[in-house]
Design a protein around this motif. Sequence first.
Motif, PDB file in Angstrom:
ATOM      1  N   UNK A 171       0.821  -1.213   0.000  1.00 54.03           N
ATOM      2  CA  UNK A 171       0.000   0.000   0.000  1.00 54.03           C
ATOM      3  C   UNK A 171       0.855   1.263   0.000  1.00 54.03           C
ATOM      4  N   UNK A 172       1.947   1.246   0.762  1.00 52.31           N
ATOM      5  CA  UNK A 172       2.840   2.411   0.793  1.00 52.31           C
ATOM      6  C   UNK A 172       3.416   2.669  -0.599  1.00 52.31           C
ATOM      7  N   UNK A 173       3.867   1.606  -1.243  1.00 50.46           N
ATOM      8  CA  UNK A 173       4.445   1.748  -2.586  1.00 50.46           C
ATOM      9  C   UNK A 173       3.399   2.268  -3.567  1.00 50.46           C
ATOM     10  N   UNK A 174       2.215   1.658  -3.560  1.00 51.08           N
ATOM     11  CA  UNK A 174       1.159   2.073  -4.488  1.00 51.08           C
ATOM     12  C   UNK A 174       0.726   3.517  -4.237  1.00 51.08           C
ATOM     13  N   UNK A 175       0.592   3.908  -2.956  1.00 53.80           N
ATOM     14  CA  UNK A 175       0.217   5.291  -2.646  1.00 53.80           C
ATOM     15  C   UNK A 175       1.280   6.279  -3.095  1.00 53.80           C
ATOM     16  N   UNK A 176       2.529   5.947  -2.835  1.00 50.11           N
ATOM     17  CA  UNK A 176       3.637   6.829  -3.234  1.00 50.11           C
ATOM     18  C   UNK A 176       3.621   7.058  -4.742  1.00 50.11           C
ATOM     19  N   UNK A 177       3.333   5.991  -5.486  1.00 56.96           N
ATOM     20  CA  UNK A 177       3.343   6.101  -6.945  1.00 56.96           C
ATOM     21  C   UNK A 177       2.104   6.824  -7.467  1.00 56.96           C
ATOM     22  N   UNK A 179      -0.683   8.513  -5.758  1.00 55.60           N
ATOM     23  CA  UNK A 179      -1.247   9.766  -5.234  1.00 55.60           C
ATOM     24  C   UNK A 179      -0.513  10.978  -5.794  1.00 55.60           C
ATOM     25  N   UNK A 180       0.820  10.919  -5.766  1.00 56.06           N
ATOM     26  CA  UNK A 180       1.616  12.076  -6.177  1.00 56.06           C
ATOM     27  C   UNK A 180       2.181  11.947  -7.598  1.00 56.06           C
ATOM     28  N   UNK A 181       1.975  10.803  -8.252  1.00 53.20           N
ATOM     29  CA  UNK A 181       2.433  10.652  -9.619  1.00 53.20           C
ATOM     30  C   UNK A 181       3.925  10.447  -9.746  1.00 53.20           C
ATOM     31  N   UNK A 182       4.484   9.539  -8.957  1.00 50.32           N
ATOM     32  CA  UNK A 182       5.913   9.251  -9.035  1.00 50.32           C
ATOM     33  C   UNK A 182       6.192   8.105 -10.018  1.00 50.32           C
ATOM     34  N   UNK A 183       7.461   7.972 -10.381  1.00 48.11           N
ATOM     35  CA  UNK A 183       7.941   6.912 -11.276  1.00 48.11           C
ATOM     36  C   UNK A 183       7.221   6.921 -12.627  1.00 48.11           C
ATOM     37  N   UNK A 184       6.863   8.109 -13.077  1.00 51.24           N
ATOM     38  CA  UNK A 184       6.270   8.245 -14.399  1.00 51.24           C
ATOM     39  C   UNK A 184       4.766   8.054 -14.462  1.00 51.24           C
ATOM     40  N   UNK A 185       4.117   7.742 -13.326  1.00 52.30           N
ATOM     41  CA  UNK A 185       2.667   7.579 -13.308  1.00 52.30           C
ATOM     42  C   UNK A 185       1.976   8.928 -13.121  1.00 52.30           C
ATOM     43  N   UNK A 186       0.727   9.088 -13.578  1.00 49.16           N
ATOM     44  CA  UNK A 186       0.009  10.352 -13.365  1.00 49.16           C
ATOM     45  C   UNK A 186      -0.364  10.539 -11.900  1.00 49.16           C
ATOM     46  N   UNK A 187      -0.426  11.790 -11.444  1.00 46.57           N
ATOM     47  CA  UNK A 187      -0.834  12.105 -10.069  1.00 46.57           C
ATOM     48  C   UNK A 187      -2.351  11.997  -9.970  1.00 46.57           C
ATOM     49  N   UNK A 188      -2.842  11.001  -9.240  1.00 47.86           N
ATOM     50  CA  UNK A 188      -4.277  10.729  -9.181  1.00 47.86           C
ATOM     51  C   UNK A 188      -4.929  11.249  -7.912  1.00 47.86           C
ATOM     52  N   UNK A 189      -4.141  11.742  -6.950  1.00 53.18           N
ATOM     53  CA  UNK A 189      -4.709  12.298  -5.730  1.00 53.18           C
ATOM     54  C   UNK A 189      -5.490  11.268  -4.939  1.00 53.18           C
ATOM     55  N   UNK A 190      -6.720  11.636  -4.532  1.00 55.74           N
ATOM     56  CA  UNK A 190      -7.518  10.754  -3.674  1.00 55.74           C
ATOM     57  C   UNK A 190      -7.894   9.460  -4.387  1.00 55.74           C
TER      58      UNK A 190
END
Length: 444
Positions: A171-177, A179-190
């Motif tokens: 969950x920590x890894x998925x949230x980090x990626x 919520x804030x859009x890290x590692x090239x993923x879009x920032x999806x917020x909530x």
Amino acid sequence: MQQATYTNRQIWHIAYPILISLIMEQMIGMTDTAFLGRVGEVELGASAIAGVFYMVIFMVAFGFSIGTQILIARRNGEENYREIGALFYHGIYFQVGLAAVMFLLSYFFSPLILERIISSPAVCRAAEDYLHWRVFGAFFSFSAVIFRAFFLGTVQTKTLTLNSIVMVLSNVVFNYILIFGNLGFPALGIAGAAIGSSLAEGVSLLFFIGYTRRRVDIRKYGLDRIPRFRADVLRRMLDVSFWTMIQNFFSLATWFLFFLYIEHLGERALAVTNIVRSASGILFMVMMAFASTCGSLTSNLIGRGHADKVPGLIRQHTRLAYLFVLPLAVLFAAFPHVILGIYTDMPDLREAAVPSLWVMCATYLALVPANVYFQSVSGTGNTRTALVLELSSLTIYTAYITWTILFLRLDVALCWSADIVYGIFILLFCWIYLRKGNWTGRQI
């Protein structure tokens, strides 16, 4: 000679893996809160309402798993191990069907419900975004709790620790990626928090499946063959589980009502409540580790013919729960800014939450014995009686929060005193039942 009493060390060896697993599970919500507390107050408040809304749905499935756990524990106490497999697989059958039904109902009707019960348009939109993705987790979590029931009922609780660590790290890894859009993923917020939690539950289920196949004596417990569906087995399970399903639904529904009432006090009050709820979760899970252990051992003792030892077992668990919970509560109350700083970096929000945190800590004086006694009543197999006792207490709780929040509009800190009222009454009702009720000969 079948064991009739348990030492504190034996109880701790059973309880601490449950404790670790529950704390790790609580950290799913804590992780969401900690990340969203750095996004904004609207998102923080919306995740509280949507999160509890999802928990109302989930607790129906969890209620079924509690009934399943009681039956598995009774068969384990009777050393009738092969019947456990039929209970396990029929639990999975039921939960998969329930997940599909709950998913469809929530996916199509929850936006209509949220629009009618949330006064803030911004909070409502954010809550809809969260719940839209969160309900996908039902397909994983509903089945995972049957694995949890198996390991609790057979007193193999260390597995729960390993599973929870895997789930939280995921969950920590998925949230980090997300919520804030890290590692090239879009920032999806909530929405990213909801997707991350659902994916983490999927990882949890895969872990349970892999661990059970490799590390559990599946032949001993009748897990080596997948049985055909038998209506009589499911009917026997529902005879116990149906009442815990209703009880869990109403328990969380009134908790959801508490959050809805608080939302009408303003976005700040809702954000404060979500933070304090997350902090409370740590104390709650420590308490529930001992309460769940007591419920499981109660069922095991009755299965072995030692119902007369149950009152002493309850007192022993209450003392142990106090020993762990009260020092934590004092620590939280003494250093509130340190605890609240975990969940938000907004100084004014932390300051506003301090009084509520203090009241929340005080509620555990009543909640600790209340929950140990209540889980023990469920452990006797008299789940219909447990439902009656719970509904009686929840009626008083609902009347209290309606009066203090909607009519008196008290400060949010004083509203948290509702948990003390609930704890006192459920403790009183359970104590009277265990002292005077006819529960020692209950066959399940």
